[in-house]
Design a protein around this motif. Sequence first.
Motif, PDB file in Angstrom:
ATOM      1  N   THR A 106     134.673  -6.585  60.171  1.00 23.45           N
ATOM      2  CA  THR A 106     135.085  -7.744  60.968  1.00 23.45           C
ATOM      3  C   THR A 106     135.385  -7.287  62.392  1.00 23.45           C
ATOM      4  OG1 THR A 106     137.468  -7.501  60.572  1.00 23.45           O
ATOM      5  CG2 THR A 106     136.204  -8.786  58.937  1.00 23.45           C
ATOM      6  N   TYR A 108     143.604 -10.390  63.292  1.00 22.38           N
ATOM      7  CA  TYR A 108     143.898 -11.123  62.076  1.00 22.38           C
ATOM      8  C   TYR A 108     145.117 -12.032  62.234  1.00 22.38           C
ATOM      9  CZ  TYR A 108     140.734  -7.950  59.554  1.00 22.38           C
ATOM     10  OH  TYR A 108     139.644  -7.260  59.112  1.00 22.38           O
ATOM     11  N   VAL A 162     147.554  -6.176  55.794  1.00 23.58           N
ATOM     12  CA  VAL A 162     146.185  -6.572  56.136  1.00 23.58           C
ATOM     13  C   VAL A 162     145.201  -5.428  55.937  1.00 23.58           C
ATOM     14  CG1 VAL A 162     146.966  -8.373  57.721  1.00 23.58           C
ATOM     15  CG2 VAL A 162     146.437  -6.101  58.630  1.00 23.58           C
ATOM     16  N   GLN A 176     141.842  -5.589  53.322  1.00 19.36           N
ATOM     17  CA  GLN A 176     140.469  -5.163  53.596  1.00 19.36           C
ATOM     18  C   GLN A 176     139.956  -4.194  52.536  1.00 19.36           C
ATOM     19  OE1 GLN A 176     139.840  -4.286  58.060  1.00 19.36           O
ATOM     20  NE2 GLN A 176     142.063  -4.426  57.848  1.00 19.36           N
ATOM     21  N   GLY A 203     143.872  -4.646  62.715  1.00 12.41           N
ATOM     22  CA  GLY A 203     144.272  -6.039  62.580  1.00 12.41           C
ATOM     23  C   GLY A 203     144.809  -6.667  63.842  1.00 12.41           C
ATOM     24  N   GLU A 241     136.709 -13.358  66.101  1.00 21.24           N
ATOM     25  CA  GLU A 241     137.933 -12.865  65.488  1.00 21.24           C
ATOM     26  C   GLU A 241     138.441 -13.891  64.470  1.00 21.24           C
ATOM     27  OE1 GLU A 241     137.563 -13.644  68.846  1.00 21.24           O
ATOM     28  OE2 GLU A 241     138.672 -12.217  70.064  1.00 21.24           O
ATOM     29  N   LEU A 242     139.374 -13.458  63.621  1.00 26.13           N
ATOM     30  CA  LEU A 242     139.779 -14.278  62.464  1.00 26.13           C
ATOM     31  C   LEU A 242     141.180 -14.871  62.570  1.00 26.13           C
ATOM     32  CD1 LEU A 242     138.196 -11.882  59.918  1.00 26.13           C
ATOM     33  CD2 LEU A 242     137.794 -14.328  59.838  1.00 26.13           C
ATOM     34  N   PHE A 243     141.852 -14.693  63.692  1.00 28.53           N
ATOM     35  CA  PHE A 243     143.242 -15.136  63.772  1.00 28.53           C
ATOM     36  C   PHE A 243     143.381 -16.652  63.706  1.00 28.53           C
ATOM     37  CE2 PHE A 243     142.077 -16.114  68.020  1.00 28.53           C
ATOM     38  CZ  PHE A 243     143.014 -17.024  68.502  1.00 28.53           C
ATOM     39  N   PHE A 245     141.454 -16.516  55.486  1.00 29.65           N
ATOM     40  CA  PHE A 245     141.101 -15.217  56.067  1.00 29.65           C
ATOM     41  C   PHE A 245     140.805 -14.198  54.973  1.00 29.65           C
ATOM     42  CE2 PHE A 245     143.882 -11.394  56.500  1.00 29.65           C
ATOM     43  CZ  PHE A 245     142.999 -10.553  57.156  1.00 29.65           C
ATOM     44  N   GLU A 246     141.683 -14.115  53.984  1.00 28.40           N
ATOM     45  CA  GLU A 246     141.487 -13.153  52.897  1.00 28.40           C
ATOM     46  C   GLU A 246     140.251 -13.499  52.074  1.00 28.40           C
ATOM     47  OE1 GLU A 246     145.225 -13.249  50.891  1.00 28.40           O
ATOM     48  OE2 GLU A 246     146.106 -11.704  52.197  1.00 28.40           O
ATOM     49  N   LEU A 283     137.207 -12.256  53.911  1.00 27.08           N
ATOM     50  CA  LEU A 283     137.058 -10.807  53.753  1.00 27.08           C
ATOM     51  C   LEU A 283     136.372 -10.490  52.429  1.00 27.08           C
ATOM     52  CD1 LEU A 283     140.482  -9.260  54.903  1.00 27.08           C
ATOM     53  CD2 LEU A 283     138.440  -9.705  56.269  1.00 27.08           C
TER      54      LEU A 283
END
Length: 328
Positions: A8, A12, A53, A57, A68, A301-303, A310-311, A314
Amino acid sequence: MTELVATTPGLYPLPDWAKDELSELKGHQKGDLISGDEGPEIVETYDRARSEVVGAQVDAGLDRVVEGQLRWDDMLAHPLTVHENVETGGIVRYYDNNNFYRDPQVRGELTPSGDVAAELEAVETDDLQAVLPGPYSLADLATDEYYGDEADFLDAVAGFLAGEVGEFPSHETLFLLEPSLVENPPGDDGGERASEAVDRVAEATDADVVVHTYWGAVPEKTYAHLMDADVDAIGFDFVTDPDASLYNINEYGTKDAVAMGLVDGTNTLVESPETIRDRVEWVDERTHTDFERAYLTTNTELFYLPVNKFEAKLAALGDAAALAEVDA
């Protein structure tokens, strides 16, 4: 056969418990912003969140593990905003979306700070991937109140980032995030300078370097200059504008490796591993390049996402890389 690497571009979302704790702790600090000199309670909270985090992953089977960037108050400007010679100004819109950052105003020499290196030192993994803003995007988002010349400022930002990378612990991959090459591309005389700035940062590491672009496709002239950069892979946003991304690859070629932004980093809809695998095959069937390696990643980005989504994304990336390798 193409090696598939699930990863990624970082940044996060904070776990909910960490948000609550930090809200209490940071509320006593001026401006409620990270400055690089946080107290031990804040540091300890971020350490626990980082471990969480990183573990997510590993559990998801990602091939590259990022730190992260949980301490970052913004998407890209953090390495400047914590610098002693940078003051944060007013609120600025982050490109054309509903996110904002505080304008980093450079008022002195940009010497290395070691802030990002310290974050990476806290991660225990043999598969570390470092993430930084690319030099063009960081210079584009900042305000120069010291160097006085656009080219000199870009060169200074590139030198600053190269100095930061020089302090990094051992890492397998470095992602340089360059959305400004899409959103605010350089003029006719700036594409070569942007490529040279990327080169300067890339030269500071022995790791594989990926220049990841997103929010669309890089314009043709800018992409042609980017191809001159001595990096291992260029990243493409196959979520926002897949056709234009394919056009750049087929018209101008690309590196022996590629980063495929196949999963939407801003949408809560979770793609299945089979969908991601199908998107890999869609790209493969429509390009003329036999890639030695393909980084399977989110486009951004995943924030933006809730922690559970989000998880899940992943896990989908990790499973997709494994599925595709079995089928290859």
